[in-house]
Design a protein around this motif. Structure first.
Motif, PDB file in Angstrom:
ATOM      1  N   LYS A 122      -3.851   1.143  14.352  1.00  0.00           N
ATOM      2  CA  LYS A 122      -5.071   1.121  15.065  1.00  0.00           C
ATOM      3  C   LYS A 122      -4.952  -0.112  15.848  1.00  0.00           C
ATOM      4  N   LEU A 123      -5.168   0.073  16.926  1.00  0.00           N
ATOM      5  CA  LEU A 123      -4.782  -0.883  18.233  1.00  0.00           C
ATOM      6  C   LEU A 123      -6.157  -0.672  19.122  1.00  0.00           C
ATOM      7  N   SER A 124      -6.612  -1.851  19.761  1.00  0.00           N
ATOM      8  CA  SER A 124      -7.657  -1.782  20.824  1.00  0.00           C
ATOM      9  C   SER A 124      -6.862  -1.088  22.016  1.00  0.00           C
ATOM     10  N   ILE A 125      -7.743  -0.407  22.902  1.00  0.00           N
ATOM     11  CA  ILE A 125      -7.332   0.346  23.816  1.00  0.00           C
ATOM     12  C   ILE A 125      -6.649  -0.668  24.876  1.00  0.00           C
ATOM     13  N   PRO A 126      -5.400  -0.375  25.234  1.00  0.00           N
ATOM     14  CA  PRO A 126      -4.851  -1.588  25.846  1.00  0.00           C
ATOM     15  C   PRO A 126      -5.290  -1.837  27.531  1.00  0.00           C
ATOM     16  N   SER A 127      -5.212  -3.124  27.861  1.00  0.00           N
ATOM     17  CA  SER A 127      -5.758  -3.211  29.283  1.00  0.00           C
ATOM     18  C   SER A 127      -4.520  -2.646  30.271  1.00  0.00           C
ATOM     19  N   GLU A 128      -3.420  -2.550  29.917  1.00  0.00           N
ATOM     20  CA  GLU A 128      -2.355  -1.663  30.782  1.00  0.00           C
ATOM     21  C   GLU A 128      -2.264  -0.278  30.303  1.00  0.00           C
ATOM     22  N   ASP A 129      -2.433   0.894  30.930  1.00  0.00           N
ATOM     23  CA  ASP A 129      -2.443   2.014  30.512  1.00  0.00           C
ATOM     24  C   ASP A 129      -0.876   2.345  29.850  1.00  0.00           C
ATOM     25  N   ILE A 146       0.829  -1.095   0.037  1.00  0.00           N
ATOM     26  CA  ILE A 146      -0.267  -0.164   0.028  1.00  0.00           C
ATOM     27  C   ILE A 146       0.759   1.205  -0.058  1.00  0.00           C
ATOM     28  N   PHE A 147       1.864   1.137   0.759  1.00  0.00           N
ATOM     29  CA  PHE A 147       2.982   2.388   0.821  1.00  0.00           C
ATOM     30  C   PHE A 147       3.518   2.591  -0.498  1.00  0.00           C
ATOM     31  N   ALA A 148       3.900   1.622  -1.229  1.00  0.00           N
ATOM     32  CA  ALA A 148       4.572   1.618  -2.450  1.00  0.00           C
ATOM     33  C   ALA A 148       3.704   2.304  -3.516  1.00  0.00           C
ATOM     34  N   ALA A 149       2.225   2.048  -3.411  1.00  0.00           N
ATOM     35  CA  ALA A 149       1.264   2.595  -4.376  1.00  0.00           C
ATOM     36  C   ALA A 149       1.032   4.083  -3.952  1.00  0.00           C
ATOM     37  N   GLY A 150       1.595   4.612  -2.988  1.00  0.00           N
ATOM     38  CA  GLY A 150       1.622   5.996  -2.670  1.00  0.00           C
ATOM     39  C   GLY A 150       0.541   6.535  -1.585  1.00  0.00           C
ATOM     40  N   LEU A 151       0.190   5.464  -0.732  1.00  0.00           N
ATOM     41  CA  LEU A 151      -0.788   5.567   0.223  1.00  0.00           C
ATOM     42  C   LEU A 151      -0.180   5.278   1.572  1.00  0.00           C
ATOM     43  N   VAL A 152      -0.702   5.861   2.775  1.00  0.00           N
ATOM     44  CA  VAL A 152      -0.087   5.441   4.024  1.00  0.00           C
ATOM     45  C   VAL A 152      -1.251   4.418   4.579  1.00  0.00           C
ATOM     46  N   PRO A 153      -0.636   3.212   5.147  1.00  0.00           N
ATOM     47  CA  PRO A 153      -1.541   2.163   5.511  1.00  0.00           C
ATOM     48  C   PRO A 153      -1.874   2.372   7.102  1.00  0.00           C
ATOM     49  N   ILE A 154      -3.016   2.102   7.328  1.00  0.00           N
ATOM     50  CA  ILE A 154      -3.362   1.882   8.698  1.00  0.00           C
ATOM     51  C   ILE A 154      -3.624   0.552   8.958  1.00  0.00           C
ATOM     52  N   ILE A 155      -2.732  -0.054   9.825  1.00  0.00           N
ATOM     53  CA  ILE A 155      -2.511  -1.502  10.113  1.00  0.00           C
ATOM     54  C   ILE A 155      -3.180  -1.629  11.439  1.00  0.00           C
ATOM     55  N   GLU A 156      -4.378  -2.542  11.499  1.00  0.00           N
ATOM     56  CA  GLU A 156      -5.235  -2.971  12.475  1.00  0.00           C
ATOM     57  C   GLU A 156      -5.392  -4.083  12.977  1.00  0.00           C
ATOM     58  N   PRO A 157      -4.585  -4.707  13.725  1.00  0.00           N
ATOM     59  CA  PRO A 157      -4.429  -5.896  14.540  1.00  0.00           C
ATOM     60  C   PRO A 157      -5.462  -5.820  15.716  1.00  0.00           C
ATOM     61  N   GLU A 158      -6.791  -5.816  15.531  1.00  0.00           N
ATOM     62  CA  GLU A 158      -7.631  -5.439  16.931  1.00  0.00           C
ATOM     63  C   GLU A 158      -7.426  -6.921  17.799  1.00  0.00           C
ATOM     64  N   VAL A 159      -7.321  -6.559  19.134  1.00  0.00           N
ATOM     65  CA  VAL A 159      -7.252  -7.546  20.140  1.00  0.00           C
ATOM     66  C   VAL A 159      -8.935  -7.530  20.806  1.00  0.00           C
ATOM     67  N   ASP A 160      -9.521  -8.641  20.668  1.00  0.00           N
ATOM     68  CA  ASP A 160     -10.887  -8.811  21.251  1.00  0.00           C
ATOM     69  C   ASP A 160     -10.743  -8.411  22.518  1.00  0.00           C
ATOM     70  N   ILE A 161     -11.584  -7.373  22.969  1.00  0.00           N
ATOM     71  CA  ILE A 161     -11.708  -6.793  24.421  1.00  0.00           C
ATOM     72  C   ILE A 161     -12.142  -7.695  25.152  1.00  0.00           C
ATOM     73  N   HIS A 162     -13.128  -8.868  24.961  1.00  0.00           N
ATOM     74  CA  HIS A 162     -13.696  -9.777  25.706  1.00  0.00           C
ATOM     75  C   HIS A 162     -13.008 -11.115  25.838  1.00  0.00           C
ATOM     76  N   SER A 163     -11.628 -11.095  24.916  1.00  0.00           N
ATOM     77  CA  SER A 163     -11.079 -12.370  25.068  1.00  0.00           C
ATOM     78  C   SER A 163     -10.279 -12.742  26.457  1.00  0.00           C
ATOM     79  N   ALA A 164     -10.084 -14.025  26.679  1.00  0.00           N
ATOM     80  CA  ALA A 164      -9.271 -14.529  27.955  1.00  0.00           C
ATOM     81  C   ALA A 164      -7.707 -14.034  27.645  1.00  0.00           C
ATOM     82  N   ASN A 165      -7.231 -13.748  28.879  1.00  0.00           N
ATOM     83  CA  ASN A 165      -5.575 -13.829  28.467  1.00  0.00           C
ATOM     84  C   ASN A 165      -5.412 -12.454  27.567  1.00  0.00           C
ATOM     85  N   ARG A 166      -6.143 -11.506  27.672  1.00  0.00           N
ATOM     86  CA  ARG A 166      -6.178 -10.337  26.612  1.00  0.00           C
ATOM     87  C   ARG A 166      -4.801  -9.639  26.755  1.00  0.00           C
ATOM     88  N   ALA A 167      -4.242  -9.452  27.999  1.00  0.00           N
ATOM     89  CA  ALA A 167      -2.976  -8.904  28.392  1.00  0.00           C
ATOM     90  C   ALA A 167      -1.777  -9.428  27.617  1.00  0.00           C
TER      91      ALA A 167
END
Length: 301
Positions: A213-220, A166-187
């Motif tokens: 673009k990330l889920s708001i972390p469990s540790e501030d 995407i960057f090579a095509a001239g655009l800035v990528p937002i990379i979004e690996p979301e961590v499910d906020i309801h998942s066990a062992n989220r931290a």
């Protein structure tokens, strides 16, 4: 890549509005907005209604570049117009808000505790169209449900491989690996994710720029070192299923992290509201999200 837009994304005060619900989530977004399924009879009528909703948001005086840096669009919205201008042109030329585009085709079936992105066979053509329509950057989403090292490595590798394209095509990528906020062992998932992102960032060529673009972390402040990485133009947070109030409270405790909310931005808006009611509700949401995004940043300068 527009250097003025990049400067605004890197250093501007505000947040990113996510207006990118796609085919699968559009009926849900319309229901939340007060439009029942009997109001439309096919996809074209559905997308016309959702474009009217997005146009109402974008044209509202509350949707102001004083508070909003950028807006993420769905492909169908990119191809439509507002007041005779392509949506991206209206955002930038009229509103001074940077346009982004959602490029993924949804999530693959779960495996190894994660959901990778589905294949994108037409990505090259979509990126060319995005450049032609004056889009600045892109967004693509994966989901992590369990702290599986192999699965999380696959998610991050897929995101960065496509991000470099995407960057090579001239655009800035937002990379979004979301961590499910309801998942066990989220931290633990967040720890593994940060390790993999840091490794990928370290391997990038010096000129490559991404956003995260990330889920708001469990540790501030857990992602604060990623915010400082020279390859990262900005780190933004998804609301991830939290109410707007809880998302704002959690976001405000993370220095340098700004919002990129979708449902939490539009949760109180309805088709039945008068323009005055609509603008007042949208303004209240925007002010609250802006405050959570920015006030703690100002406090650390």
């Amino acid at each position: 890549m527009d250097k003025e837009q990049l400067e605004r994304v890197r250093n501007g005060k505000g947040f990113i509005a996510a207006l990118d619900q796609s085919g699968g989530s559009t009926p849900k977004a319309l229901l939340q907005y007060g439009i029942q399924e009997d109001r439309y009879h096919n996809d074209e009528e559905m997308f016309e209604l959702v474009h009217e909703m997005r146009t109402r948001i974008i044209k509202s005086p509350a949707f102001d570049s004083k508070y909003i840096l950028g807006a993420i669009l769905f492909e169908n919205t990119m191809d439509r117009t507002i007041d005779g201008m392509l949506t991206a042109d209206y955002l930038w030329k009229v509103k001074n808000i940077v346009p982004f585009l959602k490029v993924d085709k949804g999530l693959a079936e779960p495996g190894n505790g994660v959901q990778l992105m589905k294949p994108m066979p037409d990505l090259d053509g979509l990126l060319r169209r995005a450049v032609d329509r004056h889009i600045f950057g892109t967004k693509m989403r994966s989901v992590i449900k369990e702290p599986n090292p192999e699965g999380i490595r696959e998610v991050v590798q897929q995101q960065f491989e496509l991000g470099k394209k995407i960057f090579a095509a001239g655009l800035v990528p937002i990379i979004e690996p979301e961590v499910d906020i309801h998942s066990a062992n989220r931290a633990e998932s967040e720890r593994l994710l940060k390790k993999e992102i840091a490794a990928q960032l370290a391997s990038l060529p010096s000129n490559v720029i991404v956003m995260l673009k990330l889920s708001i972390p469990s540790e501030d402040d857990f992602y604060h070192d990623l915010i400082d990485d020279p390859h990262v133009a900005r780190v933004v947070a998804l609301s991830g299923g939290y109410s707007q109030s809880e998302a704002n409270d959690r976001l405000a405790r993370n220095r340098g992290l700004i919002a990129s909310f979708s449902r939490a931005l539009s949760q109180d808006l309805t088709d039945q509201q008068s323009n005055e009611e609509f603008d007042a509700k949208l303004s209240a949401s925007i002010q609250a999200i802006y405050k959570a995004s920015i006030e703690k940043i100002a406090a650390t300068i």
